[in-house]
Design a protein around this motif. Structure first.
Motif, PDB file in Angstrom:
ATOM      1  N   LEU A  24       0.793  -1.229   0.000  1.00  0.00           N
ATOM      2  CA  LEU A  24       0.000   0.000   0.000  1.00  0.00           C
ATOM      3  C   LEU A  24       0.826   1.279   0.000  1.00  0.00           C
ATOM      4  N   PRO A  25       1.979   1.343   0.701  1.00  0.00           N
ATOM      5  CA  PRO A  25       2.762   2.588   0.634  1.00  0.00           C
ATOM      6  C   PRO A  25       3.217   2.929  -0.794  1.00  0.00           C
ATOM      7  N   SER A  26       3.627   1.929  -1.567  1.00  0.00           N
ATOM      8  CA  SER A  26       4.070   2.203  -2.939  1.00  0.00           C
ATOM      9  C   SER A  26       2.896   2.596  -3.826  1.00  0.00           C
ATOM     10  N   ILE A  27       1.773   1.922  -3.669  1.00  0.00           N
ATOM     11  CA  ILE A  27       0.592   2.292  -4.456  1.00  0.00           C
ATOM     12  C   ILE A  27       0.200   3.740  -4.154  1.00  0.00           C
ATOM     13  N   LYS A  28       0.177   4.091  -2.886  1.00  0.00           N
ATOM     14  CA  LYS A  28      -0.174   5.459  -2.477  1.00  0.00           C
ATOM     15  C   LYS A  28       0.810   6.470  -3.063  1.00  0.00           C
ATOM     16  N   LEU A  29       2.103   6.145  -3.031  1.00  0.00           N
ATOM     17  CA  LEU A  29       3.125   7.043  -3.564  1.00  0.00           C
ATOM     18  C   LEU A  29       2.909   7.301  -5.049  1.00  0.00           C
ATOM     19  N   PHE A  30       2.744   6.243  -5.821  1.00  0.00           N
ATOM     20  CA  PHE A  30       2.587   6.429  -7.269  1.00  0.00           C
ATOM     21  C   PHE A  30       1.280   7.145  -7.598  1.00  0.00           C
ATOM     22  N   LYS A  31       0.209   6.841  -6.889  1.00  0.00           N
ATOM     23  CA  LYS A  31      -1.058   7.529  -7.145  1.00  0.00           C
ATOM     24  C   LYS A  31      -0.940   9.024  -6.833  1.00  0.00           C
TER      25      LYS A  31
END
Length: 165
Positions: A127-134
Motif C-alpha cells: 500500500l505505501p508504494s501504491i499510495k506514492l505512485f497515485k
C-alpha cells in the motif's frame, strides 16, 4: 536533506543489490524469494543504458540510499516509448519523503531518454508504494489477481501507469 540522481556505475552494483535484497524478506515488494547476488544481477545492470533505459542511484549527501530504473516494458518496437519504472530505497531512509523527491524528478528524466509512458508493477499488499505512485498521477491500468505466491499466500499485481506529454 534533498536527494540527487546519478547514473549508476558498475561499482554501484553491490549497493544496488544490497538495497534490493533488503526488500525480499517482507514479501511485499519483489517476487524474488531468495536474495540475489551481484553476479546474478550483472546482466540486468548491463541491459540499462543512459540513452534509453537508465539506471540511477539515489544519493543523499555522499551516500547511496536507493536506486531508480527504467526497464523495457515489452520487447516489441511499438512499445519503445513505454518503460517499467522501479524505485527501491534503503530501509534506513524509507518513510522520509525520498520516494516523493525521486518521483518529482522523473518527468525531466523522461525527455532525455525518449520515453512517454511509465508502468509500475506493485503487489496489491504494498500500500505505501501504491499510495506514492497515485500521489504522482499514476492510475490503475491493470489488476492481475493471485498471480504471485508469497509465503504460501496468493498476491495480486497492480499495474499503475502514467502518460507524460
Amino acid at each position: 536533506m534533498d536527494v540527487t540522481l546519478r547514473i549508476a556505475t558498475m561499482s554501484d552494483l553491490p549497493t544496488i543489490v544490497d538495497i534490493y535484497n533488503q526488500t525480499i524478506p517482507s514479501h511485499q515488494v519483489t517476487a524474488d524469494l531468495k536474495p540475489v547476488t551481484v553476479d546474478q544481477r550483472r546482466a540486468w545492470f548491463l541491459e540499462h543504458s543512459p540513452e534509453h533505459y537508465p539506471l540511477w542511484v539515489v544519493e543523499q549527501g555522499d551516500n547511496v540510499v536507493g536506486w531508480l530504473s527504467f526497464s523495457p516494458f515489452y520487447g516489441r518496437a511499438a512499445y519503445a516509448k513505454t518503460a517499467e519504472i522501479s524505485i527501491y530505497l534503503d530501509r534506513g531512509v524509507q518513510g522520509q519523503g525520498i520516494g516523493s523527491q525521486v518521483l518529482t524528478m522523473v518527468p525531466d528524466q523522461l525527455t532525455t531518454v525518449g520515453l512517454t509512458t511509465l508502468l509500475a508493477y506493485i503487489f496489491s499488499s504494498n500500500l505505501p508504494s501504491i499510495k506514492l505512485f497515485k500521489k504522482f498521477g499514476y492510475d490503475q491500468w491493470g489488476f492481475l489477481p493471485a498471480v504471485a505466491e508469497l509465503d504460501q499466500r496468493p498476491n495480486d499485481l497492480v499495474i499503475l501507469g502514467r502518460h507524460f506529454d
